[in-house]
Design a protein around this motif. Structure first.
Motif, mmCIF file in Angstrom:
data_model
loop_
_atom_site.group_PDB
_atom_site.id
_atom_site.type_symbol
_atom_site.label_atom_id
_atom_site.label_comp_id
_atom_site.label_asym_id
_atom_site.label_seq_id
_atom_site.Cartn_x
_atom_site.Cartn_y
_atom_site.Cartn_z
ATOM 1 N N ILE A 192 31.053 -20.742 9.219
ATOM 2 C CA ILE A 192 31.587 -19.919 10.477
ATOM 3 C C ILE A 192 32.878 -19.570 10.417
ATOM 4 O O ILE A 192 33.838 -20.444 10.092
ATOM 5 N N ALA A 193 33.313 -18.206 10.497
ATOM 6 C CA ALA A 193 34.432 -18.005 10.765
ATOM 7 C C ALA A 193 34.952 -17.786 12.096
ATOM 8 O O ALA A 193 34.133 -17.188 12.702
ATOM 9 N N ILE A 234 28.679 -15.895 9.734
ATOM 10 C CA ILE A 234 29.048 -15.382 11.193
ATOM 11 C C ILE A 234 30.493 -15.314 11.461
ATOM 12 O O ILE A 234 31.160 -16.055 11.025
ATOM 13 N N LEU A 235 30.651 -14.386 12.401
ATOM 14 C CA LEU A 235 32.123 -14.261 12.770
ATOM 15 C C LEU A 235 32.116 -14.494 14.398
ATOM 16 O O LEU A 235 31.558 -13.783 15.068
ATOM 17 N N LEU A 236 32.912 -15.475 14.629
ATOM 18 C CA LEU A 236 33.189 -15.865 16.131
ATOM 19 C C LEU A 236 34.547 -15.727 16.635
ATOM 20 O O LEU A 236 35.624 -16.014 15.968
ATOM 21 N N LYS A 248 32.027 -7.942 7.519
ATOM 22 C CA LYS A 248 30.528 -8.128 7.649
ATOM 23 C C LYS A 248 30.132 -9.385 7.447
ATOM 24 O O LYS A 248 30.195 -9.920 6.365
ATOM 25 N N THR A 249 29.170 -9.900 8.342
ATOM 26 C CA THR A 249 28.446 -11.054 7.925
ATOM 27 C C THR A 249 27.056 -10.750 8.441
ATOM 28 O O THR A 249 26.800 -10.112 9.059
ATOM 29 N N PRO A 250 26.101 -11.825 7.655
ATOM 30 C CA PRO A 250 24.688 -11.642 8.096
ATOM 31 C C PRO A 250 24.109 -11.826 9.447
ATOM 32 O O PRO A 250 23.135 -11.073 9.767
ATOM 33 N N TYR A 251 24.983 -12.431 10.165
ATOM 34 C CA TYR A 251 24.669 -12.848 11.787
ATOM 35 C C TYR A 251 25.551 -12.060 12.439
ATOM 36 O O TYR A 251 25.540 -12.297 13.742
ATOM 37 N N GLY A 252 26.467 -11.177 12.135
ATOM 38 C CA GLY A 252 27.257 -10.344 13.153
ATOM 39 C C GLY A 252 28.290 -11.012 13.800
ATOM 40 O O GLY A 252 29.011 -12.216 13.192
ATOM 41 N N LEU A 254 20.177 -18.476 16.187
ATOM 42 C CA LEU A 254 20.500 -18.296 14.887
ATOM 43 C C LEU A 254 19.377 -18.802 14.108
ATOM 44 O O LEU A 254 19.288 -19.874 13.859
ATOM 45 N N ARG A 255 18.549 -17.722 13.565
ATOM 46 C CA ARG A 255 17.341 -18.330 12.809
ATOM 47 C C ARG A 255 17.373 -18.016 11.263
ATOM 48 O O ARG A 255 17.947 -17.151 10.733
#
Length: 277
Positions: free
Chosen positions: A54-55, A85-87, A111-115, A151-152
């Motif tokens: 997690i970023a 993912i980016l938060l 760019k991250t897999p979970y946006g 998140l799956r």
């Protein structure tokens, strides 16, 4: 004082509990003083999320000290985390203004897999609120306001909860985590760490917050004359726990407010790695 450093790993924290550890390295990216990494271990982390990255970045206050000359460094530092993912933790626009389309267009390069998911901060008011929402919509940022997303990975999942205006407890003082299951692993994204103490956030396994800027000026890494939290320096920076024992990671953020200065409180991006205990 320059925010550009050689990339030399140094240990700045120790294992705070058997379930968490923090380290940091000086950043080689202009505008980012350090990249701080935490490992959070929990038996509730599903097997498929062991190693999930997690970023987390907050308090851009674009343009303050974090200006257009430093934006590229911030983006590159976030890219370097190789996150899933980016938060984003709020306070995107500076007091003197700042181009939100420019900021979020740059962040969209991470760019991250979970946006990318986000919450708002206390500086998102009036025109700033509208400009931030518009830029988020244009760049695909998912804004969570008292909402939870799943998140799956295959049949397994973790939950991400975002808090709407944590300073308005009359409207938002009931945490959406109360309706979640205790056995699920839940990450809460909230602008201020005070919320995690002000309200019952049961079922939260990890909270991520900003707002304090680490005080911007701190002495002995524990005290600051600035008062960004009503709890004084209790939730100043780093990994803390609320009265329920729930861990809160509080970032120094990237920008500045009030005074455009930092002393012993380097700007930072955060990387959290989840581990199954």
């Amino acid at each position: 004082m320059s925010n550009t450093f050689k990339s030399i790993p140094i240990l700045i924290g120790t294992c705070l509990t058997l379930a968490s550890c923090a380290t940091a390295s000086f950043s080689k990216y202009k505008g980012v003083g350090r990249i701080k990494q935490y490992e959070i271990r929990s038996g509730q982390v599903p097997d498929s999320f062991d190693g999930f990255r997690i970023a987390f970045a907050s308090d851009f206050h674009y343009e303050s000290r974090f200006d257009s000359k430093r934006l590229e460094g911030g983006v590159r530092a976030l890219q370097a985390t190789d996150a899933d993912i980016l938060l984003l933790g709020g306070d995107y626009r500076g007091r003197e203004g700042g181009d939100m389309e420019e900021l979020f267009t740059a962040l969209a390069r991470v760019k991250t897999p979970y946006g990318t998911y986000a919450v708002m901060g206390n500086h998102e008011q009036g025109e700033s609120d509208s400009l931030v929402r518009r830029a988020m919509a244009h760049t695909g940022v998912r804004l969570l306001e008292h909402q939870t997303d799943t998140l799956r990975k295959g049949n397994e999942y973790i939950l991400l909860c975002g808090i709407r205006n944590p300073f308005d407890l009359k409207r938002n003082g009931i945490s959406p985590t109360l309706s979640l299951r205790a056995e699920d692993f839940v990450v809460m994204l909230v602008h201020t760490p005070d919320y995690v103490e002000d309200t019952d956030v049961s079922n939260t396994d990890l909270a991520l917050a900003g707002h304090t800027h680490g005080g911007q000026i701190s002495l002995f890494k524990r005290w600051t004359p600035a008062h960004f939290s009503k709890y004084g320096n209790r939730f100043l920076t780093g990994l803390k726990h609320n009265s329920q024992g729930i861990p809160i990671i509080i970032t120094n953020g990237l920008g500045t407010s009030r005074k455009d200065i930092r002393l012993f409180t380097p700007s930072e991006v955060v990387l959290v790695i989840l581990r199954r205990k």
